[in-house]
Write a protein that holds these residues in place. Structure first.
Motif, PDB file in Angstrom:
ATOM      1  N   ASN A  22      23.238  35.752  26.139  1.00  0.00           N
ATOM      2  CA  ASN A  22      22.541  36.504  25.295  1.00  0.00           C
ATOM      3  C   ASN A  22      23.314  36.744  24.015  1.00  0.00           C
ATOM      4  OD1 ASN A  22      20.507  36.602  26.968  1.00  0.00           O
ATOM      5  ND2 ASN A  22      21.103  38.648  27.945  1.00  0.00           N
ATOM      6  N   THR A  23      24.692  37.254  24.131  1.00  0.00           N
ATOM      7  CA  THR A  23      25.637  37.475  22.958  1.00  0.00           C
ATOM      8  C   THR A  23      25.671  36.314  22.373  1.00  0.00           C
ATOM      9  OG1 THR A  23      26.868  39.047  24.448  1.00  0.00           O
ATOM     10  CG2 THR A  23      27.894  38.324  22.238  1.00  0.00           C
ATOM     11  N   ASP A  25      23.441  34.021  22.005  1.00  0.00           N
ATOM     12  CA  ASP A  25      22.120  33.659  21.276  1.00  0.00           C
ATOM     13  C   ASP A  25      22.204  34.437  19.843  1.00  0.00           C
ATOM     14  OD1 ASP A  25      21.322  31.711  23.049  1.00  0.00           O
ATOM     15  OD2 ASP A  25      20.304  33.141  24.496  1.00  0.00           O
ATOM     16  N   GLU A  26      22.706  35.810  19.877  1.00  0.00           N
ATOM     17  CA  GLU A  26      22.505  36.671  18.772  1.00  0.00           C
ATOM     18  C   GLU A  26      23.445  36.199  17.881  1.00  0.00           C
ATOM     19  OE1 GLU A  26      20.610  39.115  18.518  1.00  0.00           O
ATOM     20  OE2 GLU A  26      19.335  38.537  20.105  1.00  0.00           O
ATOM     21  N   MET A  27      24.693  35.439  18.224  1.00  0.00           N
ATOM     22  CA  MET A  27      25.613  35.191  17.429  1.00  0.00           C
ATOM     23  C   MET A  27      25.269  34.062  16.679  1.00  0.00           C
ATOM     24  SD  MET A  27      29.306  36.020  19.397  1.00  0.00           S
ATOM     25  CE  MET A  27      30.239  35.183  17.957  1.00  0.00           C
ATOM     26  N   GLU A  28      24.452  33.133  17.417  1.00  0.00           N
ATOM     27  CA  GLU A  28      23.827  31.882  16.744  1.00  0.00           C
ATOM     28  C   GLU A  28      22.998  32.311  15.735  1.00  0.00           C
ATOM     29  OE1 GLU A  28      22.009  27.526  18.154  1.00  0.00           O
ATOM     30  OE2 GLU A  28      21.548  29.500  19.212  1.00  0.00           O
ATOM     31  N   LYS A  29      22.038  33.388  15.756  1.00  0.00           N
ATOM     32  CA  LYS A  29      21.214  33.769  14.717  1.00  0.00           C
ATOM     33  C   LYS A  29      21.914  34.296  13.773  1.00  0.00           C
ATOM     34  CE  LYS A  29      17.692  35.094  18.184  1.00  0.00           C
ATOM     35  NZ  LYS A  29      16.982  36.188  18.891  1.00  0.00           N
ATOM     36  N   ARG A  30      23.146  34.946  13.886  1.00  0.00           N
ATOM     37  CA  ARG A  30      23.727  35.430  12.897  1.00  0.00           C
ATOM     38  C   ARG A  30      24.522  34.576  11.914  1.00  0.00           C
ATOM     39  NH1 ARG A  30      27.588  39.975  15.410  1.00  0.00           N
ATOM     40  NH2 ARG A  30      28.261  40.148  13.145  1.00  0.00           N
ATOM     41  N   GLU A  33      21.972  32.938   9.630  1.00  0.00           N
ATOM     42  CA  GLU A  33      21.736  33.742   8.971  1.00  0.00           C
ATOM     43  C   GLU A  33      22.872  33.681   7.616  1.00  0.00           C
ATOM     44  OE1 GLU A  33      20.600  38.466   8.024  1.00  0.00           O
ATOM     45  OE2 GLU A  33      20.804  37.729  10.109  1.00  0.00           O
TER      46      GLU A  33
END
Length: 206
Positions: A22-23, A25-30, A33
């Motif tokens: 999950n972490t 996944d969030e880092m991939e989005k960042r 971005e």
């Protein structure tokens, strides 16, 4: 039969794995971005440099008086140098053939920019054909050679090229508006001077 200790360890392992996934996944989005924002900044830098260069070569600048022109040229030079101190690079992974196609497209764009200052009308037509080559459903003429080279590029490069062409189009429109405004102002001044001269001649005759 698994002991309670083994069951507990398995549960912790699963929780840790889920947490890490999950972490990530969030880092991939960042990360994506961050890349998008960096590309926008890179495009803004290119757009600013293009606009400054167009202004430097514009007929409107040529037609102002020498003192003002020198001051404006120094202003443009200062802004250009400030803009060049900003370095933003977003690397795109390309195959050798994609790299070759990109270099071909960049050569087309380089040649286009070289003709903008000498022939705006022709450059407008070229930009229009290039832009039509970037979209699936075209509403006008395309440049087959440019389109073939563009299709050999990565999808990301194709988007970047289209944005650069749109920026060139906008820059060209601004330059044409500036020249039109300058011509209108000169026409007004000339008309006033003519009226003044005519009035003066009438007064002399009297």
């Amino acid at each position: 039969m698994a002991s309670n200790g083994e069951t507990s360890e398995d549960s912790v392992a699963v929780q840790n794995s889920n947490f890490l996934l999950n972490t990530l996944d969030e880092m991939e989005k960042r990360v994506e971005e961050l890349r998008d924002n960096a590309k926008k900044m890179e495009e803004e830098r290119k757009s600013l440099l293009g606009s400054l260069n167009t202004m430097l070569q514009s007929q409107a600048l040529v037609e102002v008086n020498k003192g003002d022109r020198e001051e404006l040229e120094l202003f443009i030079d200062r802004l250009t140098k400030r803009c060049l101190t900003i370095e933003i690079t977003v690397h795109i992974i390309r195959s050798p053939s994609q790299e070759k196609s990109l270099q071909t497209v960049l050569k087309y764009l380089h040649d286009l920019i070289g003709t903008i200052h000498s022939n705006m009308q022709q450059s407008r037509q070229v930009i229009e054909r290039y832009l039509n080559s970037c979209i699936t459903e075209t509403k006008g003429p395309v440049d087959d050679k440019f389109q073939a080279a563009l299709l050999g590029c990565t999808a990301e490069d194709q988007k970047d090229v289209r944005k650069r062409l749109e920026a060139l189009w906008a820059s060209l429109e601004r330059a044409e508006k500036a020249e039109s405004s300058m011509a209108s102002a000169q026409s007004t001044v000339s008309s006033k001077n003519t009226c003044t001269s005519t009035k003066a001649n009438k007064d002399v005759k009297k």
